[in-house]
Design an enzyme around this catalytic site. Sequence first.
Site, mmCIF file in Angstrom:
data_model
loop_
_atom_site.group_PDB
_atom_site.id
_atom_site.type_symbol
_atom_site.label_atom_id
_atom_site.label_comp_id
_atom_site.label_asym_id
_atom_site.label_seq_id
_atom_site.Cartn_x
_atom_site.Cartn_y
_atom_site.Cartn_z
ATOM 1 N N HIS A 68 33.164 32.103 52.637
ATOM 2 C CA HIS A 68 32.709 33.240 51.823
ATOM 3 C C HIS A 68 31.705 34.123 52.557
ATOM 4 O O HIS A 68 31.619 35.319 52.283
ATOM 5 C CB HIS A 68 32.098 32.728 50.521
ATOM 6 C CG HIS A 68 33.108 32.166 49.566
ATOM 7 N ND1 HIS A 68 33.872 32.952 48.735
ATOM 8 C CD2 HIS A 68 33.500 30.882 49.337
ATOM 9 C CE1 HIS A 68 34.676 32.194 48.015
ATOM 10 N NE2 HIS A 68 34.473 30.934 48.364
ATOM 11 N N ASP B 283 43.212 47.411 46.593
ATOM 12 C CA ASP B 283 43.107 45.961 46.702
ATOM 13 C C ASP B 283 43.332 45.559 48.157
ATOM 14 O O ASP B 283 44.258 46.042 48.806
ATOM 15 C CB ASP B 283 44.130 45.270 45.799
ATOM 16 C CG ASP B 283 43.938 43.767 45.767
ATOM 17 O OD1 ASP B 283 43.135 43.294 44.957
ATOM 18 O OD2 ASP B 283 44.608 43.068 46.557
ATOM 19 N N ASP C 222 37.743 41.730 45.733
ATOM 20 C CA ASP C 222 38.220 42.620 46.801
ATOM 21 C C ASP C 222 38.852 43.877 46.230
ATOM 22 O O ASP C 222 39.686 44.510 46.879
ATOM 23 C CB ASP C 222 39.214 41.879 47.701
ATOM 24 C CG ASP C 222 40.441 41.419 46.925
ATOM 25 O OD1 ASP C 222 40.358 41.294 45.684
ATOM 26 O OD2 ASP C 222 41.483 41.179 47.543
ATOM 27 N N ASP D 37 32.103 38.022 52.721
ATOM 28 C CA ASP D 37 31.099 39.002 52.273
ATOM 29 C C ASP D 37 30.827 40.043 53.358
ATOM 30 O O ASP D 37 30.694 41.248 53.069
ATOM 31 C CB ASP D 37 29.800 38.293 51.903
ATOM 32 C CG ASP D 37 29.918 37.508 50.601
ATOM 33 O OD1 ASP D 37 30.914 37.718 49.882
ATOM 34 O OD2 ASP D 37 29.023 36.690 50.318
ATOM 35 N N ASN E 11 38.807 34.297 52.873
ATOM 36 C CA ASN E 11 37.741 33.530 52.217
ATOM 37 C C ASN E 11 37.985 32.029 52.337
ATOM 38 O O ASN E 11 37.068 31.246 52.586
ATOM 39 C CB ASN E 11 37.649 33.924 50.740
ATOM 40 C CG ASN E 11 36.452 34.814 50.441
ATOM 41 O OD1 ASN E 11 35.595 35.014 51.284
ATOM 42 N ND2 ASN E 11 36.408 35.355 49.247
#
Length: 565
Positions: free
Chosen positions: A318, A305, A353, A322, A313
């Site tokens: 975003h 993680d 994630d 990405d 984010n």
Amino acid sequence: MENIAHNNECILVVDDDPSVRMLMSTILETLGFKVEEAGNGEQALELLENSIPNMILLDVMMPGLDGFEVCARMKKSSLYSEVPVVLVTGNNDLASIERAYDLGVLDFITKPIPWPLIGYRISFLMRAIRAFSDLKCNEERLTHAHRLAKMGTWRWELDTGKMWFSEEVTQMLQCDLLNFNDSFQAFIRTVHPIDRDRVLSATNQAIESKSSYSIDHQLMLPDGKSFFVHTEASVLTDRNGTPIRMEGAMQDITERKEAEEQIRTLAFFDTLTGLPNRSLFLDNLNRIIIQSRADKNKFAVLFIDIDGFKAINDTLGHMVGDLLLQQLALRLKESVRCDDFATTGIVARLGGDEFVVILDQVRNSEDVAIVAQRIINNISFPVQLDISEVAVTASIGISVFPDDGKNADSLIRHADIAMYSAKDSGKNCFHYFSKSMHEAATIQLEMEKELRMAITRNEFTLNYQPQIDLHTKKVVGFEALIRWNSKQLGTVEPNVFIPLAENNNLICEIDYWVISETCRQIRKWQERGSTSIHIAINLSGRSIMQKGLIAFIRQEIKENLKWGR
């Protein structure tokens, strides 16, 4: 004779003798044919420019253009070169016959014309013309269908080794039949090396069993490129059951294979990172479990993680998130590529994630630690994304087969538990799963379940801790402190259930309950005569960020407090 003409069929009679034309026309009209007449070759060619008959009865010896010259000119025309011609001639020498057939003549009627039989003769000729026309039409339809389907046929004579290919197959192979060695050995060399043994095996097995086969395989073009075909083939035998020939059909299925691959990619691979998705990861994991159980090997599952990814984010957007995930996916693949002990390193993205790695055939736990630390080190290097430089860390949980689980569900769940233990220890580290973690996780799950029911069960209470002015020694206010007395768990300390509520998005509901309960308590004190009451309430940062918090507080004050009305 009965009427034998079909669909208003027309016959052109070409003869310089009017009596012959009249008799022939009478007989043909009796049979139901439409008849056109021409007295010489020039008139015949003029008529052909305007209408195309189904057959021409052409006299050979005529003034001007004779029958042979008319045939020669017809052959050069794209309009009527294929109209069937029957020569009416008194010449029966071999040279005339050969010349006529070279010009594509269908048949002869010799003079003197046998008038009683001519109707039957023409009837048989027209039936042959129709059959030939139907056959040609069917062949054209079949050829067109094969062309649309990108399909062709082939034949292999087993005794000579010679092969025949249809035009469609030669187009697939992009080969020139004049320069192509038409042997089975030459053909098999066009099969892609990775499929050659499989095609040979299927062919030999079909011959031995006198049966058929159906396979997909690749063929190689002269420029080295490859394409996919589907081949259906069957073996033909003689009366003694000896295989003598193999016949087959071949279809170009490259587009279908590409579509199947695209569907497979969408179904089994993450579109953002290109890594295997959860579905393909589970397939691989179950396959490795079966193999490891049979071979009595160990393997490890690493649950990864990314620490603080949500903050990136939320702050950078975003799109940046990405891009970061794509770079991290490349680093993960690079981290497990080193073959220092594992024969297989599979990296997958489960979602968000969260990533997972399978390390196959590990010798011991220390080997896994090498890769886990390598992942942590590689992830921690700053990532340059456009104008932003981003630095993140990773928390990793590790479970080992079969010690920590004997099926996919338990291995993933235990690696996940170990990952949360790594986060609780400060993040940017890895933890192995242990039984104590499982017990703690079980307790936490039970507590979370009970916490979700605590408000409806009226298990929360508020204690009001006095606030005293040290100079006057008087109570100047209170602090509302929440307590939880669970029917199942007993008394649970705030430092235990408050963080749990924060992590599971229950804290806002609890904070709103505290506000409502505090307002109700103030109203009770007001009803007893208290006029000035100050109470402090502790709220979570998540509750403060709620857009409706102020409106909710105002509504509770309005409904419960005298001075709020």
